[in-house]
Design an enzyme around this catalytic site. Structure first.
Site, PDB file in Angstrom:
ATOM      1  N   LYS A 179     -11.455   0.941  -9.961  1.00  0.00           N
ATOM      2  CA  LYS A 179     -10.964  -0.185 -10.761  1.00  0.00           C
ATOM      3  C   LYS A 179     -10.346  -1.203  -9.832  1.00  0.00           C
ATOM      4  O   LYS A 179      -9.357  -0.934  -9.160  1.00  0.00           O
ATOM      5  CB  LYS A 179      -9.917   0.256 -11.784  1.00  0.00           C
ATOM      6  CG  LYS A 179      -9.569  -0.865 -12.782  1.00  0.00           C
ATOM      7  CD  LYS A 179      -8.255  -0.670 -13.471  1.00  0.00           C
ATOM      8  CE  LYS A 179      -7.093  -1.212 -12.681  1.00  0.00           C
ATOM      9  NZ  LYS A 179      -7.095  -2.701 -12.569  1.00  0.00           N
ATOM     10  N   GLY A 237       2.987   2.695  -9.950  1.00  0.00           N
ATOM     11  CA  GLY A 237       2.817   4.042  -9.424  1.00  0.00           C
ATOM     12  C   GLY A 237       3.539   5.079 -10.250  1.00  0.00           C
ATOM     13  O   GLY A 237       3.017   6.184 -10.498  1.00  0.00           O
ATOM     14  N   GLU A 255       0.317   4.969  -2.573  1.00  0.00           N
ATOM     15  CA  GLU A 255       0.825   4.160  -1.466  1.00  0.00           C
ATOM     16  C   GLU A 255       1.411   2.920  -2.103  1.00  0.00           C
ATOM     17  O   GLU A 255       0.691   2.067  -2.613  1.00  0.00           O
ATOM     18  CB  GLU A 255      -0.299   3.819  -0.489  1.00  0.00           C
ATOM     19  CG  GLU A 255       0.216   3.284   0.851  1.00  0.00           C
ATOM     20  CD  GLU A 255       0.087   1.786   0.967  1.00  0.00           C
ATOM     21  OE1 GLU A 255       1.100   1.106   0.673  1.00  0.00           O
ATOM     22  OE2 GLU A 255      -0.987   1.304   1.316  1.00  0.00           O
ATOM     23  N   CYS A 289       2.263  -5.061   1.958  1.00  0.00           N
ATOM     24  CA  CYS A 289       3.292  -4.119   1.545  1.00  0.00           C
ATOM     25  C   CYS A 289       4.194  -3.681   2.693  1.00  0.00           C
ATOM     26  O   CYS A 289       5.329  -3.273   2.481  1.00  0.00           O
ATOM     27  CB  CYS A 289       2.649  -2.890   0.892  1.00  0.00           C
ATOM     28  SG  CYS A 289       1.359  -2.129   1.904  1.00  0.00           S
ATOM     29  N   GLU A 387      11.177  -5.790  -3.330  1.00  0.00           N
ATOM     30  CA  GLU A 387      10.026  -6.316  -2.617  1.00  0.00           C
ATOM     31  C   GLU A 387       9.640  -7.674  -3.186  1.00  0.00           C
ATOM     32  O   GLU A 387       9.366  -7.810  -4.376  1.00  0.00           O
ATOM     33  CB  GLU A 387       8.845  -5.343  -2.727  1.00  0.00           C
ATOM     34  CG  GLU A 387       7.646  -5.747  -1.890  1.00  0.00           C
ATOM     35  CD  GLU A 387       6.516  -4.728  -1.977  1.00  0.00           C
ATOM     36  OE1 GLU A 387       5.765  -4.596  -1.000  1.00  0.00           O
ATOM     37  OE2 GLU A 387       6.388  -4.080  -3.036  1.00  0.00           O
TER      38      GLU A 387
END
Length: 1168
Positions: A179, A237, A255, A289, A387
């Protein structure tokens, strides 16, 4: 670079009937170019039904796909990798249009292709284990694929993440459903078209696009998905992990995000740190990231670092349309991401001090954000904890290690961290103390050891690891334990005969028939014992010492063992000699032996002269010459015995005795090339063709710059006028080629050295005239700075080196390489209309520059300009299936030469340029590893490139040059030890002398083999004076044979010198070849070895009195600086160095006729 006319946007559900399909409910979503805000495409959104259909398709394909061997799966991978490379430009444009990544920064295509190529070869590495530690059982483990694997990729680097997850999953037998993100789906959809072309079986590889709350959620909850790999935000996640737990407990690898710190200490290389941390912040518009979003700088260098950082962002960052060349900073991916970053900028302004940036640029539309720096931001501020995923960095100050380590770890993220310091102990402390899955020491993100080490995060930055070795493969494999009860299994051949476990070995029936018995009967003793080769050799040496006259075989060893048991060997051996007691005192020699066996550092100890010297040229200037060049070694040899001469400076290499080097060139010719509407001089066509044929045969066969067909067509067009306007770079190349091919450099007397009947004799211009014409065009060549400019400057460097203009040659090859950098040849970045052919030409040009760089730098004693230790080269070697190298260059020649070139670079770095400045000792381990690597290269050379295999006449020179390069590398490695042996042999201990003699023999053997090759080339008329290579080889051999003769006085080495001088004089006497042929006899005469030409050939005469005077009184405790620099001592850091049966002593089948023993002295005097 523009977008393709047709952009694929459908779903790829690769079932038996379905291929590309529209969404079942008809839903689509828009992709808008974030740079221009223009509509790009409507993409089909996968519904719940579409997602279920993709999983069902993968499930149906799993049994047949998993039944294939890795070798049967691999061809699909190879074909897909090739298709990705062919479509790299379109993939780059699609990525730029979808999420704003600049095409100049797009390395993803080739990196993704590399992943598929790598895993195509990795399938067979998946193996289980076996164990027989449980009596009566054979236990083993099986590694088996899960089944259907879901892969959910992020939008910032979609193609690379797709390849890194899908390739290992597929090669071990899983089927996949990918996906892609709704923000950047276009490259995944394009990849689907390539998957179809590659011919993957139906259902194996499915690609859908959609939103996380629909297709992402379905995959996370799906009961038929057995493993899921996700890269993205921490919030998503956690949702995926919860869904997996609520459904079928599928294995999940995550990750996730990062808040990566970089710590800059006061002893760091600040310029390097600024460059790398600045790139980390700005790369991909900060949408990485592992970017350095927090930087901590020690207080003593904070102000300087901040100024350099601001300067980097203002001078190196070029904001613009990602589809334009030269742009390295594009927009944020979409409006939502743009607004998120702006929100964090407002937070940053409230909590810290804004230094630069802080907003969207006012001069352009699109979702752009200026690179932004905040300082003095509190550690508990929201922008320091969350982040941002944009080009925003907080730079704070620290004073102590303890303080900054606590600050760096004060986050819930732990994906990446970096530390910059020259203190290795501090670096190791921080590598251990930083709470991150990857730590960069004097480097930072996006640098990772992904090809060698795993990648993943601590804490909230993820679970599991991806990468090497085997982590990605293991992620997609179940482990199954199997136990077989063997004790209860009767032999199938025995029938009803009784099983007797007390009797070892096979049953009587199997023993009589010789069949393999399947009854696992225990043995009373092990059938054999595992003894290492080292243990065996040591044991045998001990036995041979105590039983010197006894044959040691199984019978005698059993007898000795029985004698020990019976007490017959107590106190003495069979021969009556007493056995030594362990309490006896060791001798000084034995103590030395134990000390020598102690390991030492793998590089060097101490004492050595600076690794380079100065040489005076014909202009009176002093030029630096590195120790790895032939020049200082030759000078060290020819100055033997001259250390006490008062008028000779041992620290300076004097100019040649004959000629001017560099020679003067004509400064101006006619004004025919001087005006803007210039017309270029061309020689007669027949002369041009003759010069070009010589160039192709002697130079181009090993230094490829043109496709022969295209080159000859351009020459034809130049003469017929079809070429239109001729570029300066093309004409500079042509003039340089004409200058090389004409080979008629004028004598100082004004006479031409051309042989009688040479076509060049009728040319109104000389080689030097053509070179002068080319040099007039150099300023314009620099301005054009295109592929032709690279060719022109590289060919000019070859021509000028042959003219003995060493410094100018080095400058030109440097300029050529710098232009190659500017055009991205080292990153395979050149694109154009003829993409495949142009790519292959550029790749071949790049790797030709790679080898030519080493050649010219080594001959001139200058540093190489292409250093793979510091430069990331992503350009693959050229494909000869697409671009044929030409009739004079064998297939695989370039790749084989490049691998040898890399070995030679290792030798130069280890032996000449990376030893401590004052060290004249190198470790045995270093030398042995390098020698064995060279031997391995020779063993792996393609069969058609071996020297003892018949080759087509047009390939003879290229093959011979390849082997001369190999033997020259061997000489380069071993010659310091031969020189050391000659100068210091009387002081060498016996334990060392054997190795120095071995190194000396290896050097002489390489020289003799080189001489045989050169003699064969002379017979075949493939020796050439058009480059400096052949004469350099001959001069190298003379120096080796001088040392061999000086040490042994054997007539065979005098004969070798005669043969080599004869070859020198047999070359066309032009340029460098002429200088070598004239200069070498003069230098030999200084050494008491005059050379005369008589009937029947060249003859080396011996002046006994002069030889005795020069060589007979060598003081082993005194060496000139050059001799000290060019000789090396060995440090034995391997306890096997004294083993005469070791692999090292047998690595080269040396000729027994090679004499190196100094006891074979010349009859006129005692050399010792």
């Amino acid at each position: 670079m523009g977008l393709p006319e047709h952009i694929e946007t459908r779903l790829f559900i690769n079932g038996e009937v379905l291929q590309f399909v529209e969404s079942s409910d008809g839903k689509t979503f828009d992709i808008t170019n974030p740079a221009t805000l223009k509509h790009v495409a409507k993409v089909h959104e996968a519904s719940e039904q579409d997602t279920n259909r993709a999983v069902a398709s993968a499930k149906a394909a799993f049994p047949s796909w998993s039944a294939l061997s890795p070798a049967q799966r691999a061809p699909y991978f190879k074909k897909l990798a090739a298709l990705i490379r062919q479509n790299n430009d379109e993939l780059a444009a699609l990525e730029a249009a979808a999420m704003g990544k600049p095409v100049g920064s797009f390395f993803d295509g080739f990196a993704a292709a590399g992943k598929f190529d790598h895993y195509a070869e990795a399938g067979h590495t998946v193996q289980g284990t076996t164990s027989v530690q449980t009596p009566g059982f054979l236990n083993l483990t099986l590694r088996q694929p899960y089944g259907v694997v879901a892969v959910i990729i992020p939008w910032n680097v979609p193609l690379l993440f797709l390849a890194g997850k899908v390739a290992p999953a597929l090669i071990v037998g899983n089927t996949v459903v990918v996906k892609s993100s709704e923000k950047a789906p276009l490259t995944s959809a394009k990849l689907a078209t390539l998957v179809q072309k590659a011919g993957f079986p139906p259902g194996v590889f499915n690609i859908i696009t959609g939103f996380g709350n629909v297709s992402g959620s379905i995959l996370s909850h799906h009961m038929d998905v057995r493993a899921l790999s996700f890269t993205g935000s921490g919030r998503t996640g956690r949702i995926i992990q919860a869904a997996a737990a609520k459904s079928n407990m599928k294995v999940v690898y995550l990750e996730l995000g990062g808040k990566s710190p970089a710590v800059i200490f006061e002893d760091a290389d600040l310029e390097k740190a600024v460059k790398e941390t600045g790139y980390s912040v700005q790369s991909n518009s900060g949408q990485v990231c592992m970017m350095n979003s927090r930087i901590y700088v020690q207080d003593t260098v904070f102000d300087k670092y901040l100024e350099l950082f601001k300067e980097y962002l203002t001078s190196k960052v070029n904001i613009g349309d990602p589809l334009e060349k030269g742009v390295n900073h594009g927009p944020q991916a979409d409006e939502a991401q743009h607004k998120t970053v702006l929100r964090y900028l407002d937070m940053g302004k409230q909590s810290g001090d804004l230094v630069i940036g802080g907003s969207a640029p006012s001069d352009r539309e699109g979702y752009y954000i200026q690179p932004t720096v905040f300082t003095n931001t509190p550690e508990d501020a929201q922008i320091m904890k969350e982040e941002v995923f944009g080009p925003v960095v907080n730079i704070n100050v620290f004073k102590t290690e303890e303080e900054v380590l606590a600050k760096a770890n004060d986050t819930e993220y732990g994906l990446y961290a970096a530390v910059y310091t020259r203190d290795i102990s501090r670096a190791l402390r921080f590598a251990k103390g930083l709470e991150a899955g990857t730590v960069g020491v004097n480097c930072t993100s996006p640098t990772t050891g992904v090809n060698d080490t795993p990648f993943g995060g601590y804490k909230s930055s993820g679970t599991g690891r991806e990468g090497e070795p085997f982590y990605s493969l293991n992620n997609f494999l179940e482990t199954k334990s199997v136990s077989r009860d063997c004790a209860s299994v009767l032999c199938e051949r025995v029938g009803a005969h009784q099983y007797r476990p007390s009797v070892p070995g096979p049953c009587r029936y199997c023993a009589r028939t010789g069949s393999l018995c399947q009854i696992a009967t225990p043995r009373r003793k092990r059938p054999y014992y595992h003894v290492t080769e080292e243990e065996y050799q040591c044991a045998m040496r001990i036995l041979e010492h105590f039983f010197p006259h006894r044959e040691l075989n199984l019978v005698s060893l059993k007898q000795i063992a029985q004698d020990v048991v019976d007490g017959r060997l107590v106190g003495s051996v069979v021969e009556g000699e007493p056995l030594p007691s362990v309490s006896e005192e060791t001798t000084p020699d034995e103590e030395d032996a134990f000390e020598e066996a102690e390991p030492v550092l793998d590089s060097v100890n101490d004492l050595h002269e600076p690794l380079g010297t100065m040489m005076k040229d014909s202009t009176g200037r002093y030029r630096y010459v590195g120790a790895h060049s032939e020049i200082p070694f030759n000078a060290a040899v020819v100055t033997m015995g001259r250390g006490a001469e008062p008028r000779w400076d041992p620290n300076i290499i004097g100019p040649p005795k004959v000629g001017l080097y560099p020679p003067p060139l004509p400064t101006t010719l006619t004004n025919e090339t001087g005006s803007p509407g210039r017309s270029f001089f061309l020689p007669r066509r027949d002369l041009c063709d003759y010069y070009i044929s010589r160039f192709l045969e002697d130079v181009h066969c090993t230094h490829w710059f043109y496709s022969i067909e295209q080159f000859l067509y351009r020459v034809e067009s130049t003469y017929t006028g079809k070429a239109g306007k001729l570029t300066n770079s093309w004409m500079c190349s042509l003039y340089a080629i004409l200058g090389l091919g004409a080979a008629n450099y004028e004598e100082p007397s004004g006479q031409s050295p051309l042989p009688p009947g040479s076509p060049a004799a009728s040319d109104e211009k000389s080689s030097e005239d053509y070179i002068a014409l080319a040099k007039e065009l150099i300023p314009a060549v620099y301005d054009e700075a295109d592929i032709d400019s690279i060719r022109a400057l590289a060919i000019m460097s070859i021509a000028l080196e042959n003219l003995c203009s060493r410094t100018t040659s080095y400058l030109y090859i440097g300029a050529s390489i710098q232009m190659a950098y500017s055009l991205g040849l080292h990153r395979d970045s050149i694109t154009g209309s003829g993409a495949s052919m142009e790519h292959e030409q550029n790749r071949r040009i790049w790797w030709t520059l790679f080898t030519l760089d080493l050649e010219i730098a080594s001959r001139g004693g200058s540093p190489i300009l292409i250093d793979e230790r510091h430069l990331r080269i992503t350009t693959p070697l050229p494909s000869e299936q697409i671009l044929y190298p030409g009739m004079h260059t064998p297939l695989s020649w370039l790749s084989t030469s490049v691998s040898l070139c890399r070995l030679k670079r290792e030798i130069i770095q280890a032996v000449y340029t990376e030893r401590f400045m004052n060290s004249r000792t190198i470790s045995f381990t270093t030398v042995s590893k390098l020698l064995l690597s060279l031997q391995g290269w020779q063993q792996l050379i393609p069969p058609h490139l071996k020297h003892d295999v018949p080759v087509p006449p047009t390939h003879r020179r290229a093959v011979a040059v390849l082997h001369l390069q190999y033997w020259s590398s061997t000489i380069l490695l071993c010659r310091p030890f031969l020189l050391y042996l000659v100068l210091k042999h009387s002081t060498l201990p016996a334990t060392k002398k054997v190795w120095f003699e071995r190194m000396g023999k290896t050097t002489i053997d390489a020289a003799q083999r080189s001489l045989a090759i050169l003699q064969a080339m002379a017979t075949e008329s493939t020796l050439s004076s058009l480059t400096a290579f052949d004469s350099t080889c001959l001069l190298r051999l003379v120096m080796v044979f001088i040392l061999a003769f000086a040490h042994t006085k054997q007539p065979q080495y005098r004969a070798h010198i005669e043969a080599t001088i004869a070859l020198m004089r047999g070359l066309e006497q032009i340029g460098f070849s002429k200088m070598v042929a004239e200069e070498t006899p003069l230098r030999l005469s200084d050494l008491g070895i005059p050379v005369e030409t008589r009937e029947g050939g060249t003859q080396v005469l011996l002046d006994d009195e002069l030889i005795a005077q020069l060589w007979g009184n060598l003081d082993p405790n005194f060496m000139t600086p050059l001799q000290t620099q060019q000789s090396l001592d060995l440090a034995f850091d391997d306890t096997n160095y004294s083993d005469m049966n070791s692999e090292m002593l047998q690595l080269t089948g040396l000729d027994d006729s090679i004499v190196i023993d100094a006891n074979h002295v010349y009859s006129g005097f005692d050399f010792r």
